[in-house]
Design a protein around this motif. Structure first.
Motif, PDB file in Angstrom:
ATOM      1  N   TYR A  14       0.707  -1.112  -0.007  1.00 22.29           N
ATOM      2  CA  TYR A  14      -0.016  -0.097   0.048  1.00 22.29           C
ATOM      3  C   TYR A  14       0.814   1.313  -0.142  1.00 22.29           C
ATOM      4  O   TYR A  14       1.839   1.042   0.391  1.00 22.29           O
ATOM      5  CB  TYR A  14      -1.072  -0.057   1.210  1.00 22.29           C
ATOM      6  CG  TYR A  14      -0.184  -0.081   2.576  1.00 22.29           C
ATOM      7  CD1 TYR A  14       0.096   1.302   3.168  1.00 22.29           C
ATOM      8  CD2 TYR A  14       0.274  -1.267   2.996  1.00 22.29           C
ATOM      9  CE1 TYR A  14       0.709   1.310   4.287  1.00 22.29           C
ATOM     10  CE2 TYR A  14       0.887  -1.219   4.247  1.00 22.29           C
ATOM     11  CZ  TYR A  14       1.243   0.033   5.202  1.00 22.29           C
ATOM     12  OH  TYR A  14       1.933   0.168   6.359  1.00 22.29           O
ATOM     13  N   PRO A  15       0.248   2.420  -0.381  1.00 17.18           N
ATOM     14  CA  PRO A  15      -0.998   2.647  -0.967  1.00 17.18           C
ATOM     15  C   PRO A  15      -0.735   2.060  -2.428  1.00 17.18           C
ATOM     16  O   PRO A  15       0.283   2.234  -3.013  1.00 17.18           O
ATOM     17  CB  PRO A  15      -1.208   4.041  -1.149  1.00 17.18           C
ATOM     18  CG  PRO A  15       0.033   4.635  -0.948  1.00 17.18           C
ATOM     19  CD  PRO A  15       1.058   3.660  -0.347  1.00 17.18           C
ATOM     20  N   ASN A  16      -2.136   1.833  -3.130  1.00 16.48           N
ATOM     21  CA  ASN A  16      -2.094   1.601  -4.474  1.00 16.48           C
ATOM     22  C   ASN A  16      -3.183   2.245  -5.181  1.00 16.48           C
ATOM     23  O   ASN A  16      -4.488   1.766  -4.589  1.00 16.48           O
ATOM     24  CB  ASN A  16      -1.920  -0.071  -4.626  1.00 16.48           C
ATOM     25  CG  ASN A  16      -1.819  -0.222  -6.252  1.00 16.48           C
ATOM     26  OD1 ASN A  16      -1.600   0.469  -7.020  1.00 16.48           O
ATOM     27  ND2 ASN A  16      -2.111  -1.751  -6.387  1.00 16.48           N
ATOM     28  N   PRO A  17      -2.993   3.190  -5.741  1.00 22.83           N
ATOM     29  CA  PRO A  17      -1.957   3.854  -6.509  1.00 22.83           C
ATOM     30  C   PRO A  17      -0.879   4.689  -5.467  1.00 22.83           C
ATOM     31  O   PRO A  17      -1.402   5.000  -4.469  1.00 22.83           O
ATOM     32  CB  PRO A  17      -2.351   4.554  -7.439  1.00 22.83           C
ATOM     33  CG  PRO A  17      -3.797   5.086  -7.149  1.00 22.83           C
ATOM     34  CD  PRO A  17      -4.556   3.853  -6.328  1.00 22.83           C
ATOM     35  N   VAL A  18       0.241   4.601  -5.868  1.00 20.57           N
ATOM     36  CA  VAL A  18       1.258   5.207  -4.992  1.00 20.57           C
ATOM     37  C   VAL A  18       1.722   6.587  -5.507  1.00 20.57           C
ATOM     38  O   VAL A  18       1.875   6.421  -6.770  1.00 20.57           O
ATOM     39  CB  VAL A  18       2.521   4.216  -4.787  1.00 20.57           C
ATOM     40  CG1 VAL A  18       2.932   3.844  -5.991  1.00 20.57           C
ATOM     41  CG2 VAL A  18       3.328   4.651  -3.819  1.00 20.57           C
ATOM     42  N   ASN A  19       2.077   7.503  -4.911  1.00 21.71           N
ATOM     43  CA  ASN A  19       2.642   8.549  -5.327  1.00 21.71           C
ATOM     44  C   ASN A  19       4.148   8.729  -4.952  1.00 21.71           C
ATOM     45  O   ASN A  19       4.811   8.793  -5.949  1.00 21.71           O
ATOM     46  CB  ASN A  19       1.988   9.867  -4.446  1.00 21.71           C
ATOM     47  CG  ASN A  19       0.804  10.161  -4.860  1.00 21.71           C
ATOM     48  OD1 ASN A  19       0.317  10.381  -6.095  1.00 21.71           O
ATOM     49  ND2 ASN A  19      -0.147  10.759  -4.020  1.00 21.71           N
ATOM     50  N   ASP A  20       4.717   8.528  -3.800  1.00 23.09           N
ATOM     51  CA  ASP A  20       5.767   8.528  -3.312  1.00 23.09           C
ATOM     52  C   ASP A  20       6.537   7.156  -2.812  1.00 23.09           C
ATOM     53  O   ASP A  20       7.334   6.607  -3.224  1.00 23.09           O
ATOM     54  CB  ASP A  20       6.570   9.658  -2.686  1.00 23.09           C
ATOM     55  CG  ASP A  20       6.134  11.114  -3.371  1.00 23.09           C
ATOM     56  OD1 ASP A  20       6.324  11.276  -4.424  1.00 23.09           O
ATOM     57  OD2 ASP A  20       5.521  11.961  -2.518  1.00 23.09           O
ATOM     58  N   LEU A  21       5.848   7.029  -1.633  1.00 22.30           N
ATOM     59  CA  LEU A  21       6.367   5.833  -0.691  1.00 22.30           C
ATOM     60  C   LEU A  21       5.371   4.653  -0.922  1.00 22.30           C
ATOM     61  O   LEU A  21       4.250   4.655  -0.560  1.00 22.30           O
ATOM     62  CB  LEU A  21       6.526   6.196   0.521  1.00 22.30           C
ATOM     63  CG  LEU A  21       7.602   7.204   0.767  1.00 22.30           C
ATOM     64  CD1 LEU A  21       7.640   7.676   2.695  1.00 22.30           C
ATOM     65  CD2 LEU A  21       9.073   6.904   0.484  1.00 22.30           C
TER      66      LEU A  21
END
Length: 84
Positions: A14-21
């Motif tokens: 997680y998260p999915n979708p991901v921004n950075d980490l």
């Protein structure tokens, strides 16, 4: 969140979708290989980990689909994640 049942333990990505980490949490003390491949199959990240939580910095990755491969000598699982 993506949940995978492998190695007789659960794995959450997680998260999915991901921004950075991107976080990969697993139950138990099982060593696994974690790889991230792009849509063309190129390996962009690889680590062997027995940590409960592994953090992957995807901030430099282009937007698109990636494959997280989690495995050990007996079992392999693949989860698609989207990078925004």
């Amino acid at each position: 969140m993506s949940h995978v049942e492998s190695f007789n333990v659960g794995v959450d990505i997680y998260p999915n979708p991901v921004n950075d980490l991107l976080y990969i949490d697993k139950e138990g003390n099982v060593e696994v290989s974690i790889k991230i491949n792009d849509g063309l199959g190129r390996n962009l990240f690889e680590i062997n980990s027995n940590e409960q939580t592994t953090e992957v910095d995807m901030s430099s990755y282009d937007s698109g689909g990636y494959f997280v491969l989690i495995g050990n000598k007996d079992v392999n699982s693949i989860v698609k994640v989207i990078k925004r």
